[in-house]
Motif scaffolding. Structure first.
Motif, short mmCIF file in Angstrom:
data_model
loop_
_atom_site.label_atom_id
_atom_site.label_comp_id
_atom_site.label_asym_id
_atom_site.label_seq_id
_atom_site.Cartn_x
_atom_site.Cartn_y
_atom_site.Cartn_z
N TYR A 159 0.83 -1.21 0.00
CA TYR A 159 0.00 0.00 0.00
C TYR A 159 0.86 1.26 0.00
O TYR A 159 1.86 1.34 0.71
CB TYR A 159 -0.93 0.00 1.22
N ASP A 160 0.43 2.25 -0.79
CA ASP A 160 1.16 3.51 -0.83
C ASP A 160 1.14 4.21 0.53
O ASP A 160 2.07 4.92 0.90
CB ASP A 160 0.56 4.44 -1.89
N LYS A 161 0.06 3.99 1.25
CA LYS A 161 -0.07 4.56 2.60
C LYS A 161 -0.92 3.63 3.45
O LYS A 161 -1.87 3.01 2.97
CB LYS A 161 -0.67 5.97 2.53
N ILE A 162 -0.58 3.55 4.73
CA ILE A 162 -1.18 2.56 5.62
C ILE A 162 -2.68 2.80 5.83
O ILE A 162 -3.43 1.87 6.13
CB ILE A 162 -0.43 2.51 6.97
N GLU A 163 -3.14 4.05 5.66
CA GLU A 163 -4.55 4.31 5.86
C GLU A 163 -5.43 3.55 4.85
O GLU A 163 -6.59 3.26 5.14
CB GLU A 163 -4.85 5.81 5.80
N LEU A 164 -4.88 3.23 3.69
CA LEU A 164 -5.65 2.45 2.71
C LEU A 164 -5.96 1.05 3.23
O LEU A 164 -6.92 0.41 2.80
CB LEU A 164 -4.87 2.34 1.39
N TRP A 165 -5.17 0.58 4.19
CA TRP A 165 -5.30 -0.76 4.76
C TRP A 165 -5.98 -0.75 6.13
O TRP A 165 -6.65 -1.72 6.50
CB TRP A 165 -3.90 -1.38 4.87
N ALA A 166 -5.85 0.36 6.86
CA ALA A 166 -6.27 0.35 8.27
C ALA A 166 -7.32 1.39 8.64
O ALA A 166 -7.73 1.45 9.80
CB ALA A 166 -5.04 0.54 9.17
N ALA A 167 -7.79 2.21 7.70
CA ALA A 167 -8.81 3.20 8.02
C ALA A 167 -10.19 2.55 8.07
O ALA A 167 -10.37 1.38 7.70
CB ALA A 167 -8.80 4.32 6.98
N ALA A 168 -11.19 3.30 8.52
CA ALA A 168 -12.55 2.78 8.59
C ALA A 168 -13.08 2.43 7.21
O ALA A 168 -13.89 1.51 7.05
CB ALA A 168 -13.46 3.82 9.25
N SER A 169 -12.60 3.14 6.19
CA SER A 169 -13.04 2.86 4.82
C SER A 169 -12.61 1.46 4.39
O SER A 169 -13.33 0.78 3.63
CB SER A 169 -12.47 3.89 3.85
N ALA A 170 -11.45 0.99 4.86
CA ALA A 170 -11.00 -0.37 4.55
C ALA A 170 -11.90 -1.40 5.23
O ALA A 170 -12.22 -2.45 4.66
CB ALA A 170 -9.56 -0.57 5.00
N LYS A 171 -12.32 -1.10 6.45
CA LYS A 171 -13.23 -1.99 7.18
C LYS A 171 -14.54 -2.16 6.41
O LYS A 171 -15.06 -3.28 6.26
CB LYS A 171 -13.52 -1.44 8.57
N GLU A 172 -15.07 -1.05 5.91
CA GLU A 172 -16.32 -1.10 5.17
C GLU A 172 -16.14 -1.77 3.82
O GLU A 172 -16.95 -2.61 3.41
CB GLU A 172 -16.87 0.32 4.99
N ARG A 173 -15.07 -1.41 3.12
CA ARG A 173 -14.83 -1.94 1.77
C ARG A 173 -14.65 -3.45 1.78
O ARG A 173 -15.18 -4.15 0.92
CB ARG A 173 -13.60 -1.25 1.18
N GLU A 174 -13.91 -3.95 2.78
CA GLU A 174 -13.62 -5.38 2.85
C GLU A 174 -14.57 -6.13 3.79
O GLU A 174 -14.40 -7.34 3.99
CB GLU A 174 -12.17 -5.58 3.30
N GLU A 175 -15.54 -5.40 4.34
CA GLU A 175 -16.53 -6.00 5.26
C GLU A 175 -15.84 -6.76 6.39
O GLU A 175 -16.17 -7.91 6.69
CB GLU A 175 -17.49 -6.91 4.49
N LEU A 176 -14.89 -6.08 7.04
CA LEU A 176 -14.13 -6.69 8.13
C LEU A 176 -14.91 -6.62 9.44
O LEU A 176 -15.66 -5.68 9.68
CB LEU A 176 -12.80 -5.96 8.31
N THR A 177 -14.73 -7.63 10.28
CA THR A 177 -15.28 -7.58 11.63
C THR A 177 -14.46 -6.57 12.44
O THR A 177 -13.36 -6.18 12.04
CB THR A 177 -15.19 -8.95 12.32
N TYR A 178 -15.00 -6.15 13.58
CA TYR A 178 -14.23 -5.23 14.43
C TYR A 178 -12.95 -5.89 14.93
O TYR A 178 -11.94 -5.22 15.12
CB TYR A 178 -15.07 -4.76 15.61
N LYS A 179 -12.98 -7.21 15.10
CA LYS A 179 -11.77 -7.92 15.54
C LYS A 179 -10.68 -7.83 14.49
O LYS A 179 -9.52 -7.47 14.79
CB LYS A 179 -12.09 -9.37 15.86
N LYS A 180 -11.01 -8.16 13.24
CA LYS A 180 -10.01 -8.13 12.16
C LYS A 180 -9.53 -6.71 11.90
O LYS A 180 -8.34 -6.47 11.74
CB LYS A 180 -10.60 -8.76 10.88
N TRP A 181 -10.48 -5.77 11.87
CA TRP A 181 -10.07 -4.40 11.61
C TRP A 181 -9.29 -3.84 12.80
O TRP A 181 -8.30 -3.13 12.62
CB TRP A 181 -11.28 -3.52 11.32
#
Length: 250
Positions: A159-181
């Motif tokens: 990732y060019d920047k870590i926020e692409l992987w760890a921001a709330a938008s990544a949680k929504e985009r990848e449908e992550l649980t709160y545990k995984k995110w």
């Protein structure tokens, strides 16, 4: 004194009138979705609509989700590339016909927390991390702002920047649980702790209100607490930035 604070985000632009003696919003928050293009002119038009909604005439404070230096957008962040180099102060002032003070959104949220919230009176290096479309960060040393402390821009793996992987938008985009995110967000905080060794981290932005859902997955040594102002901190801090520019709030 009442000042209009506006918080510009990647998904929504919202505003409210703020009492600058108490730091409290005295109106309901009014929100308009961010135009899909995320280009300067359509976003400036939304800011003008928010001003019109409140029938407001006076100084405006605006939190903006990119590095802002002397009112100029230095990097586009999660917005359209056309934002680079734009004088956001001038653009929004022209669109509204009113004086607008634009600051980084995480700096604004941090300013609100340090003056009216859980950060008040805290010494040492305090970081405000805002969790939303991206990961914003505002830094304060003994209560004084260190501007444009953009830790969400740290490169991470592919990732060019870590926020692409760890921001709330990544949680929504990848449908992550709160545990995984939450575990992803903890990795980000581990980098933050390694790089700057803060004394306290305050979490703001929309996802901070869900602190109880992911706090068990945060394992860094630095104390981490949610901002009691939560998603309103950006609006309150933006208003405070305009108030401060008038030489009233110190």
């Amino acid at each position: 004194m009442e000042i209009l604070g506006i918080d510009v985000g990647g998904s929504g632009i919202k505003g409210a009138l703020v009492n600058m003696e108490t730091g409290e919003m005295i109106t309901e928050r009014f929100r308009i979705p961010t135009p899909k293009s995320r280009k300067p002119k359509p976003m400036a038009e939304v800011v003008a609509k928010i001003v019109k909604h409140f029938d407001y005439s006076g100084p405006i404070g605006c939190g903006f989700p990119t590095v802002i230096k002397n009112g100029i957008c230095k990097t586009p962040g999660n917005l359209h590339k056309r934002w680079a180099g734009v004088n956001v102060n001038a653009l929004f002032s022209e669109a509204t016909g009113l004086p607008v003070t634009v600051v980084n959104d995480a700096d604004a949220a941090g300013y609100a927390s340090m003056n009216f919230g859980v950060g008040r009176g805290k010494e040492g290096l305090v970081l405000m991390i805002t969790i939303g479309t991206g990961l914003g960060s505002g830094a304060f040393y003994n209560g004084e702002l260190i501007p444009n402390f953009e830790l969400g821009q740290i490169p991470y793996k592919k990732y060019d920047k870590i926020e692409l992987w760890a921001a709330a938008s990544a949680k929504e985009r990848e449908e992550l649980t709160y545990k995984k995110w939450g575990k992803r967000f903890n990795v980000f905080l581990e980098f933050v702790e390694l790089i700057v060794s803060p004394d306290l981290i305050i979490l703001g932005g929309g996802t901070s209100k869900d602190w109880d859902e992911f706090k068990d997955y945060i394992s860094i040594e630095t104390p981490v607490i949610p901002a009691e102002l939560q998603n309103h901190a950006g609006i309150i801090g933006a208003a405070a930035a305009a108030f401060n520019k008038k030489g009233v709030l110190q």
